[in-house]
Design a protein around this motif. Sequence first.
Motif, short mmCIF file in Angstrom:
data_model
loop_
_atom_site.label_atom_id
_atom_site.label_comp_id
_atom_site.label_asym_id
_atom_site.label_seq_id
_atom_site.Cartn_x
_atom_site.Cartn_y
_atom_site.Cartn_z
N LEU A 80 -16.28 23.88 2.30
CA LEU A 80 -15.19 24.75 2.70
C LEU A 80 -15.68 26.18 2.78
CD1 LEU A 80 -12.39 23.27 0.39
CD2 LEU A 80 -12.77 22.80 2.81
N THR A 83 -14.43 28.20 -2.08
CA THR A 83 -13.93 27.27 -3.09
C THR A 83 -13.66 28.04 -4.37
OG1 THR A 83 -15.27 25.48 -2.15
CG2 THR A 83 -14.34 25.12 -4.33
N GLN A 123 -17.98 19.87 -2.18
CA GLN A 123 -18.10 18.92 -1.09
C GLN A 123 -17.84 17.51 -1.63
OE1 GLN A 123 -22.20 20.83 -0.05
NE2 GLN A 123 -21.52 19.78 1.79
#
Length: 249
Positions: A80, A83, A123
Amino acid sequence: MTHDFSRHAHQSYMLVLITKGSREIDLPQQTVRISAGQGFCLPSGFPHACRSFEPHDYFAISTPEAIWHELQADSATPPLAFTFFDRGGNGLAALQELLTSLRFNSDSMAIESALQAVQSVVQPGMLQPQDEAQKSMVQQVRDWLLAHYTKPVRLGDLAKLTGWRPGTVNRIFRMHMGMPPYEFLMHQRLREVARLLRENHMTLVEIAAETGFADQSHMQRLFHRTYGVTPKTYRSGGLIIEGVKPVAG
């Protein structure tokens, strides 16, 4: 710290834990304030700016892209943009464990395993259903660790052994065995420490060297954390209370 940084990007994955005060991060579509006891991950190449409104302290870990990608699992999703690790979450606990490993543990596999725990939050990914290839790989790694637990081990060794990526070995082994390879390795070393304490008069320094620990203090710290008694107390007749994971600290 009181410094500010204008818009910039790092050529590495940045893992940050705020330990005192607070810091604001300007992201492309939002501004986030991170306070003491919270942390975050910024992927490589992600633009951001940051500023402080009060003196604050933090730990920052810069992980080169090559190392990050080498250790991540095949099933990992793309990272992302940002995070956030909040209090009580798995991400914060994993980040704190990684810091502990880097500060107090010279065992490379402990550091790699701790980094992968952070990666699994950043992840997450999904593993495929269990199959015979996975089970065979796990048995191969288990047997190899039992035969080599007194030697220095890295996740790269397990990757070469199996032909699977380090991160994938780590995640599949955890799924099948209930713990990552590093914890399994430490359990074997600590069981051997307990046996040597019971059966001979070797010094603690000699036992640490014999069982693969970097030094006596590391062995003592993990033994006490895992079994609830010090090696000296156990040798004198103290009872082991097992159940705590033999993690890096």
